[in-house]
Motif scaffolding. Structure first.
Motif, mmCIF file in Angstrom:
data_model
loop_
_atom_site.group_PDB
_atom_site.id
_atom_site.type_symbol
_atom_site.label_atom_id
_atom_site.label_comp_id
_atom_site.label_asym_id
_atom_site.label_seq_id
_atom_site.Cartn_x
_atom_site.Cartn_y
_atom_site.Cartn_z
ATOM 1 N N ASN A 63 33.487 -52.925 8.922
ATOM 2 C CA ASN A 63 32.794 -53.824 7.992
ATOM 3 C C ASN A 63 31.665 -53.131 7.220
ATOM 4 O O ASN A 63 30.802 -53.796 6.644
ATOM 5 N N GLY A 64 31.677 -51.796 7.245
ATOM 6 C CA GLY A 64 30.751 -51.046 6.398
ATOM 7 C C GLY A 64 29.359 -50.867 6.959
ATOM 8 O O GLY A 64 28.424 -50.541 6.219
ATOM 9 N N TYR A 65 29.204 -51.046 8.275
ATOM 10 C CA TYR A 65 27.893 -50.826 8.895
ATOM 11 C C TYR A 65 27.866 -49.457 9.578
ATOM 12 O O TYR A 65 28.919 -48.907 9.938
ATOM 13 N N GLN A 66 26.653 -48.949 9.773
ATOM 14 C CA GLN A 66 26.468 -47.656 10.442
ATOM 15 C C GLN A 66 25.824 -47.886 11.807
ATOM 16 O O GLN A 66 24.637 -48.228 11.885
ATOM 17 N N PRO A 67 26.582 -47.705 12.893
ATOM 18 C CA PRO A 67 25.979 -47.891 14.221
ATOM 19 C C PRO A 67 24.998 -46.762 14.558
ATOM 20 O O PRO A 67 25.261 -45.592 14.277
ATOM 21 N N LEU A 68 23.883 -47.153 15.171
ATOM 22 C CA LEU A 68 22.852 -46.206 15.623
ATOM 23 C C LEU A 68 22.604 -46.530 17.094
ATOM 24 O O LEU A 68 22.133 -47.628 17.420
ATOM 25 N N LEU A 69 22.946 -45.594 17.974
ATOM 26 C CA LEU A 69 22.816 -45.847 19.410
ATOM 27 C C LEU A 69 21.390 -45.542 19.868
ATOM 28 O O LEU A 69 20.892 -44.429 19.701
ATOM 29 N N ALA A 70 20.743 -46.559 20.461
ATOM 30 C CA ALA A 70 19.358 -46.417 20.918
ATOM 31 C C ALA A 70 19.290 -45.594 22.204
ATOM 32 O O ALA A 70 20.121 -45.744 23.102
ATOM 33 N N HIS A 71 18.292 -44.754 22.259
ATOM 34 C CA HIS A 71 17.876 -43.990 23.443
ATOM 35 C C HIS A 71 18.998 -43.596 24.422
ATOM 36 O O HIS A 71 18.973 -44.006 25.593
ATOM 37 N N PRO A 72 19.948 -42.764 23.984
ATOM 38 C CA PRO A 72 21.011 -42.341 24.899
ATOM 39 C C PRO A 72 20.486 -41.558 26.095
ATOM 40 O O PRO A 72 21.146 -41.548 27.152
ATOM 41 N N ALA A 73 19.307 -40.924 25.952
ATOM 42 C CA ALA A 73 18.768 -40.145 27.076
ATOM 43 C C ALA A 73 18.448 -41.024 28.277
ATOM 44 O O ALA A 73 18.310 -40.537 29.401
ATOM 45 N N ARG A 74 18.324 -42.330 28.051
ATOM 46 C CA ARG A 74 17.961 -43.247 29.138
ATOM 47 C C ARG A 74 19.174 -43.905 29.779
ATOM 48 O O ARG A 74 19.026 -44.699 30.702
ATOM 49 N N MET A 75 20.363 -43.621 29.276
ATOM 50 C CA MET A 75 21.547 -44.306 29.813
ATOM 51 C C MET A 75 21.794 -43.895 31.261
ATOM 52 O O MET A 75 21.487 -42.782 31.671
ATOM 53 N N SER A 76 22.380 -44.821 32.014
ATOM 54 C CA SER A 76 22.519 -44.590 33.454
ATOM 55 C C SER A 76 23.735 -43.730 33.803
ATOM 56 O O SER A 76 23.902 -43.329 34.953
ATOM 57 N N THR A 77 24.563 -43.433 32.839
ATOM 58 C CA THR A 77 25.782 -42.653 33.079
ATOM 59 C C THR A 77 25.460 -41.225 33.530
ATOM 60 O O THR A 77 24.478 -40.639 33.081
ATOM 61 N N GLU A 78 26.284 -40.675 34.426
ATOM 62 C CA GLU A 78 26.105 -39.300 34.900
ATOM 63 C C GLU A 78 26.129 -38.320 33.729
ATOM 64 O O GLU A 78 26.817 -38.558 32.729
ATOM 65 N N ASP A 79 25.416 -37.212 33.914
ATOM 66 C CA ASP A 79 25.227 -36.241 32.835
ATOM 67 C C ASP A 79 26.514 -35.775 32.140
ATOM 68 O O ASP A 79 26.611 -35.801 30.914
ATOM 69 N N LYS B 180 25.482 -42.546 15.057
ATOM 70 C CA LYS B 180 24.281 -41.722 15.066
ATOM 71 C C LYS B 180 23.381 -42.119 16.241
ATOM 72 O O LYS B 180 23.551 -43.200 16.813
ATOM 73 N N LEU B 181 22.446 -41.229 16.575
ATOM 74 C CA LEU B 181 21.609 -41.435 17.767
ATOM 75 C C LEU B 181 20.134 -41.595 17.406
ATOM 76 O O LEU B 181 19.623 -40.903 16.529
ATOM 77 N N GLN B 182 19.492 -42.511 18.128
ATOM 78 C CA GLN B 182 18.037 -42.702 18.003
ATOM 79 C C GLN B 182 17.389 -42.348 19.332
ATOM 80 O O GLN B 182 17.739 -42.920 20.366
ATOM 81 N N GLY B 183 16.435 -41.428 19.325
ATOM 82 C CA GLY B 183 15.733 -41.039 20.545
ATOM 83 C C GLY B 183 14.437 -41.807 20.709
ATOM 84 O O GLY B 183 13.816 -42.225 19.729
ATOM 85 N N ASN B 184 14.029 -41.999 21.984
ATOM 86 C CA ASN B 184 12.741 -42.647 22.258
ATOM 87 C C ASN B 184 11.666 -41.592 22.484
ATOM 88 O O ASN B 184 11.856 -40.665 23.287
#
Ligand SMILES: [Fe+2]
Length: 249
Positions: free
Chosen positions: A134-150, A166-170
């Motif tokens: 639908n023409g939007y650009q997703p920006l994933l917030a603070h991936p460094a904080r996700m609980s998933t294993e490295d 794209k990624l957004q860092g905290n």
């Protein structure tokens, strides 16, 4: 015309509508701290999630932003607010978008999403697909904080990058602090790999603001003025004003 300065793409400044600022006094105290640190505006991005904040919609957030902007103006602060949201990816996210509309960050097409579960379930891809279709650009917030294993997280982020997410860092992750050592390692690695498109405070209250602002100086010290300006100035400015944003740095 918006003066030069940093723009905070991710914040919980709106009083009393999620786990962010609890009062207008707290909101104004945060904004005074942001002004002192060189910020000229913030996107108000309250949580939008089925479990905790299902009452927040693009329409209600817009009303709350206008009210807070009035308070900011009345307090004599030269500070611009935009509407946004932090959309928790869930099995019902696409349905929620269809019902309420898609909350963008300011006037552009960027949509801030976050995810806390393990791995990257199919419904996360479904929401990303919906946005991109639908023409939007997703920006994933603070991936460094996700609980998933490295290892798994690295693979997920590579796949998302290929897909154009794209990624957004905290900024607080640079300090470590409440976000911890692992988040600090991850954000430094991702910054070194030039994987971020923007950084932000994700501020929730005046008491947590100093630690988040300390990240600004760490970013400047370790990665230089040019990267700081792109991630906290140029790209956020382009996102909120619907100009063409720069590349990730
Ligand atoms: Fe947030």
């Amino acid at each position: 015309m918006l003066p030069n300065g940093f723009i905070d793409l991710h914040s919980h400044l709106l009083p009393g509508i999620d786990d962010g600022c609890a009062s207008i006094d707290q909101s104004l105290a945060c904004i005074e701290g942001l002004v002192a640190a060189g910020f000229v505006g913030s996107v108000c991005s309250p949580h939008v999630c089925v479990d905790c904040c299902s009452h927040n919609t693009p329409a209600s957030i817009e009303v709350a932003v206008r009210e807070l902007q009035r308070e900011v103006d009345a307090a004599g602060l030269d500070y611009r607010l935009w509407s946004g949201a932090e959309v928790r990816l869930a099995p019902t996210t696409v349905e929620w978008f269809e019902t309420h509309g898609v909350p963008t960050l300011g006037e552009g097409r960027y949509v801030l999403v976050d995810f806390w579960g393990g791995g990257w379930p199919d419904y996360c891809d479904a929401a990303i697909d919906y946005l991109q279709r639908n023409g939007y650009q997703p920006l994933l917030a603070h991936p460094a904080r996700m609980s998933t294993e490295d290892d798994q997280l690295s693979a997920i982020l590579v796949r998302l990058r290929v897909r154009g997410v794209k990624l957004q860092g905290n900024l607080r992750c640079l300090v470590g602090g409440e976000d911890g050592k692992l988040a600090k390692q991850r954000i430094n690695r991702l910054l070194g790999e030039k994987h971020y498109f923007a950084v932000a405070t994700d501020v929730h209250s005046p008491s947590c603001l100093p630690e988040r602002l300390a990240g600004v100086e760490l970013l400047r010290r370790d990665f230089g003025d040019a990267m700081l300006q792109t991630l906290l100035g140029d790209n956020p400015r382009a996102i909120v004003s619907a100009e063409a944003a720069l590349a990730a740095v």
